[in-house]
Design a protein around this motif. Structure first.
Motif, short mmCIF file in Angstrom:
data_model
loop_
_atom_site.label_atom_id
_atom_site.label_comp_id
_atom_site.label_asym_id
_atom_site.label_seq_id
_atom_site.Cartn_x
_atom_site.Cartn_y
_atom_site.Cartn_z
N ARG A 13 5.04 -20.17 -21.52
CA ARG A 13 4.09 -19.72 -20.49
C ARG A 13 4.34 -18.23 -20.33
NH1 ARG A 13 4.41 -20.14 -14.33
NH2 ARG A 13 2.34 -19.45 -13.74
N THR A 14 3.33 -17.42 -20.59
CA THR A 14 3.51 -15.97 -20.64
C THR A 14 2.79 -15.27 -19.50
OG1 THR A 14 3.67 -16.10 -23.05
CG2 THR A 14 3.18 -13.93 -22.12
N THR A 15 3.49 -14.29 -18.91
CA THR A 15 2.91 -13.45 -17.88
C THR A 15 3.07 -12.00 -18.34
OG1 THR A 15 3.57 -15.02 -16.17
CG2 THR A 15 3.03 -12.77 -15.44
N ILE A 16 1.96 -11.30 -18.50
CA ILE A 16 1.99 -9.92 -18.96
C ILE A 16 2.23 -8.99 -17.77
CG2 ILE A 16 0.58 -8.05 -19.95
CD1 ILE A 16 -0.72 -10.18 -21.72
N VAL A 17 3.09 -8.02 -17.97
CA VAL A 17 3.40 -7.02 -16.94
C VAL A 17 2.32 -5.95 -16.98
CG1 VAL A 17 5.05 -5.25 -16.20
CG2 VAL A 17 5.88 -7.43 -17.14
N LEU A 18 1.68 -5.72 -15.85
CA LEU A 18 0.66 -4.67 -15.77
C LEU A 18 1.29 -3.32 -15.44
CD1 LEU A 18 -2.15 -6.57 -13.83
CD2 LEU A 18 -1.95 -6.18 -16.30
N GLN A 19 2.24 -3.32 -14.51
CA GLN A 19 2.89 -2.08 -14.10
C GLN A 19 4.26 -2.43 -13.54
OE1 GLN A 19 0.56 0.14 -11.28
NE2 GLN A 19 1.97 1.85 -11.23
N THR A 20 5.25 -1.60 -13.81
CA THR A 20 6.60 -1.80 -13.28
C THR A 20 6.88 -0.69 -12.27
OG1 THR A 20 7.34 -2.81 -15.33
CG2 THR A 20 9.05 -1.94 -13.88
N PHE A 21 7.19 -1.10 -11.05
CA PHE A 21 7.45 -0.13 -10.01
C PHE A 21 8.92 0.28 -9.96
CE2 PHE A 21 3.53 -2.18 -8.81
CZ PHE A 21 2.73 -1.09 -8.54
N PHE A 22 9.82 -0.65 -10.29
CA PHE A 22 11.23 -0.32 -10.43
C PHE A 22 11.91 -1.40 -11.24
CE2 PHE A 22 10.63 -2.09 -6.14
CZ PHE A 22 11.42 -3.24 -6.22
N GLU A 23 12.97 -1.00 -11.92
CA GLU A 23 13.81 -1.92 -12.69
C GLU A 23 15.15 -1.23 -12.93
OE1 GLU A 23 12.17 -2.87 -16.55
OE2 GLU A 23 11.92 -0.79 -17.06
N ALA A 24 16.12 -1.99 -13.37
CA ALA A 24 17.46 -1.46 -13.66
C ALA A 24 18.00 -0.66 -12.48
CB ALA A 24 17.44 -0.62 -14.94
N ARG A 25 17.81 -1.20 -11.28
CA ARG A 25 18.32 -0.54 -10.08
C ARG A 25 19.84 -0.58 -10.06
NH1 ARG A 25 14.76 -2.81 -5.14
NH2 ARG A 25 14.60 -0.69 -4.41
N PRO A 26 20.45 0.37 -9.40
CA PRO A 26 21.91 0.33 -9.28
C PRO A 26 22.36 -0.95 -8.57
CG PRO A 26 21.05 2.46 -8.57
CD PRO A 26 19.87 1.56 -8.79
N ILE A 27 23.50 -1.48 -8.98
CA ILE A 27 24.05 -2.67 -8.35
C ILE A 27 25.07 -2.21 -7.31
CG2 ILE A 27 25.37 -4.78 -8.68
CD1 ILE A 27 24.31 -4.82 -11.57
N GLU A 28 24.79 -2.53 -6.08
CA GLU A 28 25.68 -2.16 -4.99
C GLU A 28 26.80 -3.20 -4.89
OE1 GLU A 28 26.98 0.24 -1.93
OE2 GLU A 28 25.21 0.61 -3.16
N PRO A 29 28.06 -2.79 -4.93
CA PRO A 29 29.14 -3.76 -4.79
C PRO A 29 29.02 -4.51 -3.46
CG PRO A 29 30.00 -1.64 -5.52
CD PRO A 29 28.55 -1.44 -5.16
N ALA A 30 29.12 -5.83 -3.51
CA ALA A 30 28.92 -6.66 -2.32
C ALA A 30 30.15 -6.66 -1.40
CB ALA A 30 28.60 -8.09 -2.74
N ASP A 31 31.32 -6.51 -1.97
CA ASP A 31 32.54 -6.64 -1.18
C ASP A 31 32.85 -5.43 -0.31
OD1 ASP A 31 34.21 -8.25 -3.94
OD2 ASP A 31 33.01 -9.11 -2.34
#
Length: 162
Positions: A141-159
Protein backbone atom coordinates in the motif's frame (compact mmCIF):
# COMPACT_ATOMS: atom_id res chain seq x y z
CA UNK A 1 19.85 -7.76 33.88
CA UNK A 2 19.04 -11.32 34.76
CA UNK A 3 16.73 -11.98 31.78
CA UNK A 4 19.69 -11.98 29.36
CA UNK A 5 18.59 -8.88 27.47
CA UNK A 6 21.16 -6.26 26.55
CA UNK A 7 20.60 -2.84 28.05
CA UNK A 8 21.06 0.03 25.58
CA UNK A 9 23.88 2.48 26.16
CA UNK A 10 22.87 5.52 28.19
CA UNK A 11 24.21 9.03 28.62
CA UNK A 12 26.29 9.50 31.75
CA UNK A 13 25.35 13.09 32.60
CA UNK A 14 24.15 16.48 31.41
CA UNK A 15 27.50 17.20 29.72
CA UNK A 16 27.15 14.10 27.52
CA UNK A 17 23.58 15.20 26.79
CA UNK A 18 24.80 18.66 25.81
CA UNK A 19 27.44 17.21 23.48
CA UNK A 20 24.87 14.94 21.84
CA UNK A 21 22.44 17.85 21.51
CA UNK A 22 25.10 20.02 19.85
CA UNK A 23 26.26 17.41 17.32
CA UNK A 24 22.63 16.56 16.61
CA UNK A 25 22.13 20.18 15.59
CA UNK A 26 25.42 20.33 13.64
CA UNK A 27 27.36 17.12 13.00
CA UNK A 28 30.21 19.19 11.54
CA UNK A 29 30.69 21.27 14.70
CA UNK A 30 34.35 21.55 15.57
CA UNK A 31 35.73 20.35 18.86
CA UNK A 32 36.44 24.00 19.68
CA UNK A 33 32.79 24.92 19.09
CA UNK A 34 31.59 21.97 21.19
CA UNK A 35 34.07 22.93 23.91
CA UNK A 36 32.70 26.45 24.01
CA UNK A 37 29.07 25.27 24.05
CA UNK A 38 29.45 22.67 26.84
CA UNK A 39 32.08 24.40 28.96
CA UNK A 40 34.87 21.79 28.78
CA UNK A 41 38.33 21.81 27.30
CA UNK A 42 38.75 20.63 23.71
CA UNK A 43 40.58 17.50 24.90
CA UNK A 44 37.81 16.68 27.41
CA UNK A 45 35.14 17.07 24.71
CA UNK A 46 37.18 14.90 22.34
CA UNK A 47 37.53 12.22 25.01
CA UNK A 48 33.81 12.26 25.80
CA UNK A 49 32.88 12.22 22.12
CA UNK A 50 35.12 9.20 21.51
CA UNK A 51 33.51 7.44 24.46
CA UNK A 52 30.03 8.23 23.12
CA UNK A 53 31.09 6.78 19.76
CA UNK A 54 32.66 3.67 21.34
CA UNK A 55 29.50 3.01 23.36
CA UNK A 56 27.35 3.26 20.23
CA UNK A 57 25.41 6.34 21.32
CA UNK A 58 26.93 8.30 18.42
CA UNK A 59 26.78 5.79 15.58
CA UNK A 60 28.00 7.98 12.74
CA UNK A 61 27.89 11.29 10.97
CA UNK A 62 25.92 11.79 7.76
CA UNK A 63 25.42 14.64 5.36
CA UNK A 64 21.91 15.92 4.70
CA UNK A 65 21.49 15.60 0.96
CA UNK A 66 19.03 17.17 -1.45
CA UNK A 67 17.21 14.18 -2.99
CA UNK A 68 15.83 16.28 -5.83
CA UNK A 69 19.30 17.52 -6.81
CA UNK A 70 20.47 13.90 -6.76
CA UNK A 71 17.76 12.83 -9.20
CA UNK A 72 15.37 11.18 -6.71
CA UNK A 73 12.61 13.73 -6.16
CA UNK A 74 9.76 11.25 -5.71
CA UNK A 75 9.40 9.98 -2.14
CA UNK A 76 6.82 7.50 -0.90
CA UNK A 77 5.89 5.34 2.06
CA UNK A 78 5.18 1.73 1.19
CA UNK A 79 3.42 -0.50 3.71
CA UNK A 80 4.05 -4.19 3.18
CA UNK A 81 2.02 -7.14 4.42
CA UNK A 82 2.94 -10.80 3.83
CA UNK A 83 0.79 -12.63 1.28
CA UNK A 84 0.81 -15.61 3.67
CA UNK A 85 0.77 -14.77 7.40
CA UNK A 86 2.65 -18.02 8.05
CA UNK A 87 5.61 -17.08 5.84
CA UNK A 88 8.94 -16.28 7.55
CA UNK A 89 9.31 -12.74 8.88
CA UNK A 90 12.40 -11.95 6.80
CA UNK A 91 11.23 -9.10 4.56
CA UNK A 92 14.06 -6.72 5.62
CA UNK A 93 16.67 -9.23 4.51
CA UNK A 94 14.83 -9.94 1.26
CA UNK A 95 14.59 -6.21 0.45
CA UNK A 96 18.02 -4.99 1.58
CA UNK A 97 19.40 -5.16 -1.97
CA UNK A 98 16.92 -2.56 -3.25
CA UNK A 99 18.87 0.71 -2.98
CA UNK A 100 15.79 2.90 -3.49
CA UNK A 101 14.52 1.78 -0.07
CA UNK A 102 15.95 4.38 2.28
CA UNK A 103 14.39 3.03 5.50
CA UNK A 104 12.55 -0.08 6.67
CA UNK A 105 10.57 0.04 9.92
CA UNK A 106 8.74 -2.77 11.71
CA UNK A 107 5.35 -1.34 12.64
CA UNK A 108 2.24 -2.11 14.67
CA UNK A 109 -1.05 -2.25 12.81
CA UNK A 110 -2.34 -4.05 9.76
CA UNK A 111 0.96 -3.91 7.86
CA UNK A 112 4.17 -5.60 8.99
CA UNK A 113 6.69 -3.02 7.76
CA UNK A 114 6.76 0.57 6.54
CA UNK A 115 9.33 1.40 3.88
CA UNK A 116 10.46 4.88 2.95
CA UNK A 117 11.60 5.04 -0.68
CA UNK A 118 13.00 7.62 -3.08
CA UNK A 119 12.94 7.25 -6.86
CA UNK A 120 13.33 9.46 -9.94
CA UNK A 121 9.88 9.02 -11.54
CA UNK A 122 6.43 7.49 -11.06
CA UNK A 123 7.43 4.75 -13.50
CA UNK A 124 10.45 3.96 -11.29
CA UNK A 125 8.12 3.79 -8.28
CA UNK A 126 5.91 1.33 -10.14
CA UNK A 127 8.95 -0.82 -10.96
CA UNK A 128 10.18 -0.66 -7.36
CA UNK A 129 6.79 -1.72 -6.00
CA UNK A 130 6.78 -4.67 -8.40
CA UNK A 131 10.31 -5.59 -7.25
CA UNK A 132 9.29 -5.33 -3.57
CA UNK A 133 6.27 -7.57 -4.14
CA UNK A 134 8.31 -10.17 -6.00
CA UNK A 135 11.31 -10.20 -3.64
CA UNK A 136 9.38 -10.44 -0.37
CA UNK A 137 6.06 -12.02 -1.47
CA UNK A 138 4.03 -9.17 0.01
CA UNK A 139 1.05 -6.96 -0.66
CA UNK A 140 1.81 -3.23 -0.75
CA UNK A 141 0.00 0.00 0.00
CA UNK A 142 1.76 3.13 -1.23
CA UNK A 143 1.42 6.75 -0.15
CA UNK A 144 3.27 9.33 -2.24
CA UNK A 145 4.86 12.27 -0.42
CA UNK A 146 3.74 15.59 -1.88
CA UNK A 147 5.88 17.85 0.30
CA UNK A 148 8.14 17.38 3.32
CA UNK A 149 8.06 20.13 5.91
CA UNK A 150 10.71 18.63 8.18
CA UNK A 151 12.66 15.42 8.63
CA UNK A 152 15.85 14.20 10.30
CA UNK A 153 15.21 16.49 13.24
CA UNK A 154 17.73 16.52 16.07
CA UNK A 155 17.06 13.93 18.76
CA UNK A 156 16.82 15.55 22.15
CA UNK A 157 18.16 13.31 24.94
CA UNK A 158 15.22 12.28 27.11
CA UNK A 159 17.12 11.78 30.36
CA UNK A 160 18.66 15.24 30.59
CA UNK A 161 16.39 18.12 29.56
CA UNK A 162 17.99 21.28 28.21
Amino acid sequence: MSDGSVRPARLDDTVDAAIVREISLDARATLAHLSERVGLSVSAVQSRLRRLEARGIVRGYRPVLDAEALGRPLAAFVEITPLDPAQPDNAPELLAHLAAIEACHSIAGDAAYMLFVRVPTPRDLETLIRDIRAAAQVNTRTTIVLQTFFEARPIEPADFPA
